[in-house]
Design a protein around this motif. Sequence first.
Motif, PDB file in Angstrom:
ATOM      1  N   VAL A  80      -7.620   3.703   1.229  1.00 53.98           N
ATOM      2  CA  VAL A  80      -7.741   2.292   0.478  1.00 53.98           C
ATOM      3  C   VAL A  80      -8.907   1.728   1.534  1.00 53.98           C
ATOM      4  O   VAL A  80      -8.748   1.701   2.650  1.00 53.98           O
ATOM      5  N   LEU A  89      -1.310   1.797  -4.866  1.00 52.94           N
ATOM      6  CA  LEU A  89      -2.367   0.742  -5.380  1.00 52.94           C
ATOM      7  C   LEU A  89      -2.902   1.261  -6.611  1.00 52.94           C
ATOM      8  O   LEU A  89      -3.193   2.614  -6.716  1.00 52.94           O
ATOM      9  N   CYS A 119      -4.140   1.328   5.135  1.00 54.93           N
ATOM     10  CA  CYS A 119      -5.347   1.570   4.465  1.00 54.93           C
ATOM     11  C   CYS A 119      -5.937   2.993   4.610  1.00 54.93           C
ATOM     12  O   CYS A 119      -6.100   3.787   3.717  1.00 54.93           O
ATOM     13  N   ILE A 124       0.747  -1.171  -0.117  1.00 51.46           N
ATOM     14  CA  ILE A 124       0.001   0.019   0.250  1.00 51.46           C
ATOM     15  C   ILE A 124       1.032   1.209  -0.036  1.00 51.46           C
ATOM     16  O   ILE A 124       0.599   2.164  -0.667  1.00 51.46           O
TER      17      ILE A 124
END
Length: 336
Positions: free
Chosen positions: A303, A269, A298, A265
Amino acid sequence: MPVPELNVVAPVQDGTAGVRRLIRTGIVIDASCDVSPDFLADPDVAVIPIPIRIGQATYVDQHNPEATSRYMRENANGEGAQGQSAPLDAEQMRAFFMERFALDYDSVYCLTITASRSPIHDASSQGSAMALNSIRDMRQAADIRRPFQFRVIDTKNMFAGSGIPAMALRDMLLQHMQPKDIRDSLFRIIDSTYTYYVPDDLRYARTRSRGRGDRSINLISAMLGGALDIKPIIRGYHGDTHPVSKCRGRAEAWGRLFAFAAGRIAHGLHTPHLIVSYAGPLQDVRAIPQFAGLRSACEGAGVSLHVLQMSITGMMNIGPGGLTLAFAGPAHGETP
């Protein structure tokens, strides 16, 4: 919050200057594809069911929570080594597509499990081709003059890996991207999606994988795994699978994979989704210490982290306690 429909606007085709019309676009996935509940709740998403027979019992994999709970309850929390899936054939696909999409949609994307491991892609391709002439006749009889398009796309992955391009496609449609841009972006995501599998029972996983033509787990590894609690990490990419790591026990394998994914990550991405699907209680996943680091990575990168119950098809093939993790990103080394 209501789920938005997947409608995109495109110029009218009748020559009326300055007039724009609404095109309704549908997404089809097969039931082995692991996607989020809000994706499944979208009225423009359809799931191709996969009937599964184990002994005298029949289960229909269609992302129905009650059916999944029944399967886990009646089969040792997901065990189904002797199970047989019976995917729809081309004629059944034709009927499914005609009933669901003929009159209410102008464009349909059908995303399937990798063609190298399942007949679903070929049956979908044949079924859609068989349906097209009948659909055009039905639309003409209903005085619907808009063109109709149906695209069947091989995700080249399975389970969580098939979910990544499906959820990316939905994002593109909600952003009203043009069809050509969608096509280019979607294939870029498919070609950069990596899925990592951690089977919990090597003997079980070997039995199931060999039936799909997958030789990722050989007999010696299965014997050693049972004796030493070795858990392999298997990478799926472009329709192929092969082991990339061996770990002692579930906690080490999952922890290493979660830490590896957090590092990916940080490199960026190609679509803001990371999917973890599991054949068991989801609290097991969250209890691994490295999961907190993955969740933080994330959140910091914007994300969406989706922790999902694996499909019945996935459970039957990977086995109880099996886990898959997928994302789309730049090429990278094989070892988590």
